[in-house]
Design a protein around this motif. Structure first.
Motif, PDB file in Angstrom:
ATOM      1  N   GLN A   1       8.303  -3.879   7.381  1.00  0.00           N
ATOM      2  CA  GLN A   1       7.330  -4.360   6.400  1.00  0.00           C
ATOM      3  C   GLN A   1       6.777  -3.202   5.574  1.00  0.00           C
ATOM      4  OE1 GLN A   1       4.333  -7.415   6.924  1.00  0.00           O
ATOM      5  NE2 GLN A   1       5.006  -7.706   9.036  1.00  0.00           N
ATOM      6  N   ALA A   2       6.437  -2.112   6.264  1.00  0.00           N
ATOM      7  CA  ALA A   2       5.886  -0.949   5.573  1.00  0.00           C
ATOM      8  C   ALA A   2       6.884  -0.381   4.577  1.00  0.00           C
ATOM      9  CB  ALA A   2       5.475   0.112   6.586  1.00  0.00           C
ATOM     10  N   VAL A   3       8.160  -0.328   4.953  1.00  0.00           N
ATOM     11  CA  VAL A   3       9.197   0.188   4.064  1.00  0.00           C
ATOM     12  C   VAL A   3       9.367  -0.725   2.850  1.00  0.00           C
ATOM     13  CG1 VAL A   3      11.691   0.560   3.873  1.00  0.00           C
ATOM     14  CG2 VAL A   3      10.428   1.535   5.791  1.00  0.00           C
ATOM     15  N   GLY A   4       9.382  -2.046   3.088  1.00  0.00           N
ATOM     16  CA  GLY A   4       9.486  -2.976   1.969  1.00  0.00           C
ATOM     17  C   GLY A   4       8.352  -2.795   0.972  1.00  0.00           C
ATOM     18  N   TYR A   5       7.152  -2.615   1.505  1.00  0.00           N
ATOM     19  CA  TYR A   5       5.986  -2.383   0.655  1.00  0.00           C
ATOM     20  C   TYR A   5       6.142  -1.073  -0.121  1.00  0.00           C
ATOM     21  CZ  TYR A   5       1.000  -2.351  -0.623  1.00  0.00           C
ATOM     22  OH  TYR A   5      -0.190  -2.360  -1.312  1.00  0.00           O
ATOM     23  N   ALA A   6       6.589  -0.032   0.583  1.00  0.00           N
ATOM     24  CA  ALA A   6       6.723   1.282  -0.047  1.00  0.00           C
ATOM     25  C   ALA A   6       7.732   1.264  -1.180  1.00  0.00           C
ATOM     26  CB  ALA A   6       7.121   2.320   1.000  1.00  0.00           C
ATOM     27  N   ARG A   7       8.848   0.598  -0.974  1.00  0.00           N
ATOM     28  CA  ARG A   7       9.860   0.588  -2.031  1.00  0.00           C
ATOM     29  C   ARG A   7       9.370  -0.163  -3.259  1.00  0.00           C
ATOM     30  NH1 ARG A   7      16.293  -1.087  -1.716  1.00  0.00           N
ATOM     31  NH2 ARG A   7      16.565  -1.407  -3.953  1.00  0.00           N
ATOM     32  N   HIS A   8       8.693  -1.294  -3.053  1.00  0.00           N
ATOM     33  CA  HIS A   8       8.251  -2.063  -4.211  1.00  0.00           C
ATOM     34  C   HIS A   8       7.145  -1.335  -4.972  1.00  0.00           C
ATOM     35  CE1 HIS A   8       8.304  -5.764  -6.570  1.00  0.00           C
ATOM     36  NE2 HIS A   8       6.993  -5.630  -6.657  1.00  0.00           N
ATOM     37  N   THR A   9       6.369  -0.511  -4.287  1.00  0.00           N
ATOM     38  CA  THR A   9       5.336   0.276  -4.964  1.00  0.00           C
ATOM     39  C   THR A   9       5.880   1.611  -5.455  1.00  0.00           C
ATOM     40  OG1 THR A   9       4.569   1.221  -2.863  1.00  0.00           O
ATOM     41  CG2 THR A   9       3.471  -0.784  -3.631  1.00  0.00           C
ATOM     42  N   ARG A  10       7.182   1.786  -5.406  1.00  0.00           N
ATOM     43  CA  ARG A  10       7.848   3.012  -5.865  1.00  0.00           C
ATOM     44  C   ARG A  10       7.321   4.245  -5.125  1.00  0.00           C
ATOM     45  NH1 ARG A  10      11.113  -0.375  -7.365  1.00  0.00           N
ATOM     46  NH2 ARG A  10      11.686  -0.753  -9.546  1.00  0.00           N
ATOM     47  N   ARG A  11       7.089   4.071  -3.811  1.00  0.00           N
ATOM     48  CA  ARG A  11       6.714   5.152  -2.903  1.00  0.00           C
ATOM     49  C   ARG A  11       5.302   5.678  -3.146  1.00  0.00           C
ATOM     50  NH1 ARG A  11      12.425   8.498  -2.676  1.00  0.00           N
ATOM     51  NH2 ARG A  11      11.723   9.315  -4.675  1.00  0.00           N
ATOM     52  N   ARG A  12       4.498   4.922  -3.879  1.00  0.00           N
ATOM     53  CA  ARG A  12       3.109   5.340  -4.084  1.00  0.00           C
ATOM     54  C   ARG A  12       2.203   4.910  -2.933  1.00  0.00           C
ATOM     55  NH1 ARG A  12       2.647   3.470 -10.413  1.00  0.00           N
ATOM     56  NH2 ARG A  12       3.402   5.410 -11.374  1.00  0.00           N
ATOM     57  N   ALA A  13       2.632   3.961  -2.119  1.00  0.00           N
ATOM     58  CA  ALA A  13       1.808   3.462  -1.024  1.00  0.00           C
ATOM     59  C   ALA A  13       2.701   2.956   0.097  1.00  0.00           C
ATOM     60  CB  ALA A  13       0.888   2.336  -1.509  1.00  0.00           C
ATOM     61  N   THR A  14       2.174   2.981   1.300  1.00  0.00           N
ATOM     62  CA  THR A  14       2.878   2.446   2.458  1.00  0.00           C
ATOM     63  C   THR A  14       1.843   2.065   3.500  1.00  0.00           C
ATOM     64  OG1 THR A  14       4.669   2.836   4.041  1.00  0.00           O
ATOM     65  CG2 THR A  14       3.177   4.682   3.615  1.00  0.00           C
ATOM     66  N   PHE A  15       2.282   1.511   4.605  1.00  0.00           N
ATOM     67  CA  PHE A  15       1.384   1.146   5.696  1.00  0.00           C
ATOM     68  C   PHE A  15       1.558   2.111   6.859  1.00  0.00           C
ATOM     69  CE2 PHE A  15       0.886  -2.647   3.325  1.00  0.00           C
ATOM     70  CZ  PHE A  15      -0.213  -3.348   3.839  1.00  0.00           C
ATOM     71  N   ALA A  16       0.535   2.198   7.686  1.00  0.00           N
ATOM     72  CA  ALA A  16       0.640   2.874   8.971  1.00  0.00           C
ATOM     73  C   ALA A  16       0.933   1.832  10.040  1.00  0.00           C
ATOM     74  CB  ALA A  16      -0.642   3.626   9.294  1.00  0.00           C
ATOM     75  N   VAL A  17       1.609   2.259  11.109  1.00  0.00           N
ATOM     76  CA  VAL A  17       1.962   1.347  12.207  1.00  0.00           C
ATOM     77  C   VAL A  17       1.501   1.975  13.519  1.00  0.00           C
ATOM     78  CG1 VAL A  17       3.798   0.089  13.376  1.00  0.00           C
ATOM     79  CG2 VAL A  17       3.998   0.569  10.927  1.00  0.00           C
ATOM     80  N   SER A  18       0.680   1.253  14.259  1.00  0.00           N
ATOM     81  CA  SER A  18       0.199   1.710  15.565  1.00  0.00           C
ATOM     82  C   SER A  18       0.883   0.916  16.666  1.00  0.00           C
ATOM     83  CB  SER A  18      -1.323   1.527  15.666  1.00  0.00           C
ATOM     84  OG  SER A  18      -1.785   1.795  16.979  1.00  0.00           O
ATOM     85  N   THR A  19       1.347   1.634  17.698  1.00  0.00           N
ATOM     86  CA  THR A  19       1.989   0.954  18.825  1.00  0.00           C
ATOM     87  C   THR A  19       1.461   1.512  20.139  1.00  0.00           C
ATOM     88  OG1 THR A  19       3.800   2.510  19.220  1.00  0.00           O
ATOM     89  CG2 THR A  19       4.117   0.887  17.464  1.00  0.00           C
ATOM     90  N   SER A  20       1.745   0.799  21.211  1.00  0.00           N
ATOM     91  CA  SER A  20       1.451   1.296  22.547  1.00  0.00           C
ATOM     92  C   SER A  20       2.548   2.271  22.967  1.00  0.00           C
ATOM     93  CB  SER A  20       1.350   0.136  23.533  1.00  0.00           C
ATOM     94  OG  SER A  20       0.904   0.600  24.799  1.00  0.00           O
ATOM     95  N   ILE A  21       2.460   2.791  24.185  1.00  0.00           N
ATOM     96  CA  ILE A  21       3.459   3.764  24.626  1.00  0.00           C
ATOM     97  C   ILE A  21       4.719   3.043  25.111  1.00  0.00           C
ATOM     98  CG2 ILE A  21       1.549   5.243  25.356  1.00  0.00           C
ATOM     99  CD1 ILE A  21       2.535   4.883  28.237  1.00  0.00           C
ATOM    100  N   GLY A  22       5.744   3.833  25.442  1.00  0.00           N
ATOM    101  CA  GLY A  22       6.959   3.294  26.047  1.00  0.00           C
ATOM    102  C   GLY A  22       7.729   2.388  25.123  1.00  0.00           C
ATOM    103  N   PRO A  23       7.971   1.128  25.523  1.00  0.00           N
ATOM    104  CA  PRO A  23       8.788   0.233  24.687  1.00  0.00           C
ATOM    105  C   PRO A  23       8.148  -0.069  23.341  1.00  0.00           C
ATOM    106  CG  PRO A  23       7.812  -0.964  26.532  1.00  0.00           C
ATOM    107  CD  PRO A  23       7.588   0.497  26.799  1.00  0.00           C
ATOM    108  N   GLY A  24       6.813  -0.098  23.282  1.00  0.00           N
ATOM    109  CA  GLY A  24       6.165  -0.305  21.990  1.00  0.00           C
ATOM    110  C   GLY A  24       6.523   0.791  21.020  1.00  0.00           C
ATOM    111  N   SER A  25       6.516   2.035  21.509  1.00  0.00           N
ATOM    112  CA  SER A  25       6.871   3.168  20.661  1.00  0.00           C
ATOM    113  C   SER A  25       8.357   3.181  20.337  1.00  0.00           C
ATOM    114  CB  SER A  25       6.480   4.477  21.353  1.00  0.00           C
ATOM    115  OG  SER A  25       5.080   4.580  21.484  1.00  0.00           O
ATOM    116  N   SER A  26       9.198   3.014  21.355  1.00  0.00           N
ATOM    117  CA  SER A  26      10.640   3.118  21.113  1.00  0.00           C
ATOM    118  C   SER A  26      11.161   1.975  20.253  1.00  0.00           C
ATOM    119  CB  SER A  26      11.408   3.197  22.436  1.00  0.00           C
ATOM    120  OG  SER A  26      11.146   2.080  23.254  1.00  0.00           O
TER     121      SER A  26
END
Length: 642
Positions: free
Chosen positions: A74-99
């Motif tokens: 989702q963040a990448v889709g947003y970034a491309r449509h905004t021509r790399r001027r904006a993106t999202f941050a993504v927070s995850t838990s450890i282990g499988p959430g991170s991987s």
């Protein structure tokens, strides 16, 4: 405040600043945070987001998701449509959430698109050791799951002590906003450190602007480029995504108007010119048009602008048949400017380089014979696409017809989204783009499952654009059943937020693209059909079609579904369904249109090649024949482009 609270507060005050042709732009770099919570981040980033939500929801909006990989998409889709001027941050838990983020990181970096990933990590203090989901390696106890991000990221840091946060974020965002170096930025946050308190300097939390650097072209490089162009008899432009990220499409149109040089485009470069522009020959390379490939084959000078020369673009180094061909590569990234032994690498922003070239080439224009060939080849290919769109197959429709019907129902400003399978190649050849923002196909990583979450990211960018008084667009995701089954769960996210995302799901009961490739390589479509297991042969190739109802699956998630029954009226009904979906209320939630296709009906040939190795020896006659064909193509492959 805690480390996590400082992260959220800091990100809420970061802005990108850009200047295009004297007009300045300023917007939030990180407009929100996606997250799925576990024991690694619930008391850290989760607590911080909740705290700021109660103070003021606009400080850092939180968005829920269903799969960590999909959140990165989702963040990448947003970034491309905004021509790399904006993106999202993504927070995850450890282990499988991170991987789960690893594929998303690889996709972002491969596509040169920014995404900020904040995976949680094991205890820095090791007070609880080993913690749940911690990876233990006997040879290096400091290794965690998050070290897997290092080769997939453009920047990686681990905040093992609270005071490390300041340099980690500052350097991470430096890379995030660098057009030449951007990609996945990963800042690993141990779960105990997230909750620790620290003194935060006021200047750290002050508004900060990140100006997008757009380097100018060296005058000597421009002089040399102008000399090469003036000496060329058959120049040809390959325009990539860098043209769009530099907002250089208008300058390219002016360059082409003045010089008459024909243009082919990469997947990321679709939209640099409208499809019906007299110099636009469409896609080039393995998934290209016969028109672009014919001009590329004879060209004595290739002018690459904002392209990374992926093997599809070069047809695995067989697209350029003139033995004396030379290459000018204009790219903001030195890696791409120097690629393949370029004759003249120019490290510069695409628009700024074109501005200088337009001045340096005053009075130059290609010969009438080249312009006549461009017109003839373009007319031939346009007629080929018309025929592909209009040919009616029965009882199952062809993918060509489905693409044509979807195209006719969409407005010029709408966005089509795709990523994997046979659709990207067919769209690259045949989609008649009319707007620079109208085509979004992720093909650097071609990640199955990107389509729906990536499309949702595009739609978020569209909604933000419309809220600022910009163009309102419908976003239409085209996806095959194989890719849908990989990752369709973000449809639930669209249902929860009542986001109108239109999905055209093409059911062909298998992997059509790899099935076709397998057949061409002599492997007889092995393992590419969705069939029940034949126990005697232990084969999935000949059994019954699986009784899977993907339309019902989407309905069970709360999605409005249109079912298109096979038959003579299918294409007309599909076109009307897309029109009806576009007419639906904007806050009505996602809509899916289910249509079946015949995977054996191919798109028009590109008259090109893609290097996928064939077994040199085999007991299968089909493989032996395929190898003979392969060996013939290999003889035409260049060692360097030069």
């Amino acid at each position: 405040m805690t480390v996590a609270q400082a992260v959220v507060a800091y990100l809420s005050r970061q802005y990108t600043v850009d200047s295009i042709a004297g007009q300045d732009y300023r917007e939030r770099l990180i407009p929100g945070i996606f997250g799925i919570f576990g024991h690694g981040n619930v008391a850290g980033v989760g607590q911080a987001l909740k705290q700021y939500q109660q103070l003021d929801p606009s400080i850092m909006p939180y968005y829920q998701g269903r799969n960590e990989q999909a959140l990165a998409h989702q963040a990448v889709g947003y970034a491309r449509h905004t021509r790399r001027r904006a993106t999202f941050a993504v927070s995850t838990s450890i282990g499988p959430g991170s991987s789960n983020l690893l594929t998303g990181a690889a996709l972002a970096t491969a596509n040169r698109l920014p995404v900020l990933l904040l995976p949680s990590d094991s205890f820095a203090t090791r007070a609880a050791d080993p913690v749940l989901q911690q990876l233990e390696q006997p040879y290096a106890y400091d290794i965690t799951v998050n070290d897997a991000f290092r080769p997939l990221s453009k920047f990686f840091d681990r905040v093992s002590r609270p005071e490390q946060l300041f340099s980690a974020l500052h350097n991470g965002l430096r890379v995030l906003t660098d057009p030449a170096e951007t990609g996945a930025v990963v800042i690993s946050l141990p779960q105990d450190v997230q909750a620790e308190a620290l003194e935060v300097p006021e200047e750290f939390l002050a508004d900060r602007e990140w100006r997008i650097r757009r380097p100018d072209a060296d005058d000597e490089d421009i002089r040399r480029a102008a000399d090469l162009i003036r000496a060329a008899k058959r120049p040809f432009i390959i325009a990539g995504g860098g043209v769009l990220y530099a907002y250089a499409h208008e300058e390219l149109a002016e360059f082409v108007r003045l010089t008459g040089i024909p243009v082919g485009n990469t997947q990321a470069g679709v939209g640099v010119l409208p499809w019906d522009h007299q110099s636009s020959l469409g896609a080039v390379g393995s998934t290209g048009t016969t028109a672009a490939n014919a001009l590329a084959a004879d060209a004595d000078l290739i002018i690459g602008i904002g392209t990374r020369y992926q093997d599809f673009t070069t047809a695995s180094r067989t697209a350029f048949k003139n033995p004396d061909v030379k290459f000018i590569n204009i790219n903001v990234a030195p890696l791409d400017a120097y690629k393949h032994g370029s004759s003249l690498p120019i490290v510069a922003d695409a628009r700024k380089a074109l501005v200088k070239l337009n001045r340096a080439l005053g009075g130059y224009r290609v010969g009438a014979d080249l312009e006549e060939q461009v017109a003839a080849e373009k007319q031939r290919w346009d007629a080929t696409v018309d025929a592909a769109f209009e040919t009616r197959a029965s009882p199952l429709s062809s993918q060509n017809e489905i693409i044509g019907a979807t195209y006719r129902a969409m407005a010029a400003r709408d966005v089509v989204v795709c990523a994997a399978g046979s659709l990207p190649g067919d769209l690259h050849k045949m989609w008649r783009v009319r707007d620079p923002f109208g085509y979004h196909v992720e093909y650097a990583y071609s990640c199955m499952g990107y389509e729906i979450p990536g499309g949702l990211g595009v739609k978020r960018a569209v909604l933000a654009e419309a809220a600022r008084g910009g163009v309102d667009r419908d976003v239409v995701v085209m996806v095959g059943d194989g890719s849908y089954l990989m990752m369709h769960t973000e449809l639930v996210t669209a249902v929860a937020e009542r986001i109108k995302l239109i999905v055209v799901l093409i059911q062909n009961h298998g992997y059509a693209s790899i099935g076709s490739l397998s057949e061409s390589l002599g492997s007889q479509r092995f393992g590419t059909r969705y069939r029940s297991l034949d126990d005697d042969q232990h084969s999935f190739d000949e059994g019954d079609i699986l009784p899977v109802d993907l339309a019902l699956n989407a309905e069970s998630l709360g999605v409005k579904v249109f079912r298109i029954d096979p038959g003579e009226k299918a294409i007309d009904e599909l076109e009307q369904a897309v029109r009806d979906a576009k007419a639906a209320p904007e806050r009505g939630g996602p809509i899916l249109i289910h249509v079946e296709s015949d995977p054996l009906l191919d798109a028009p040939s590109s008259e090109s090649w893609w290097d996928v190795p064939v077994s040199q020896v085999s007991e299968l006659e089909s493989t032996r024949q395929a190898y003979e064909t392969y060996a013939g193509h290999k003889k035409r492959q260049r060692k360097l482009l030069g």
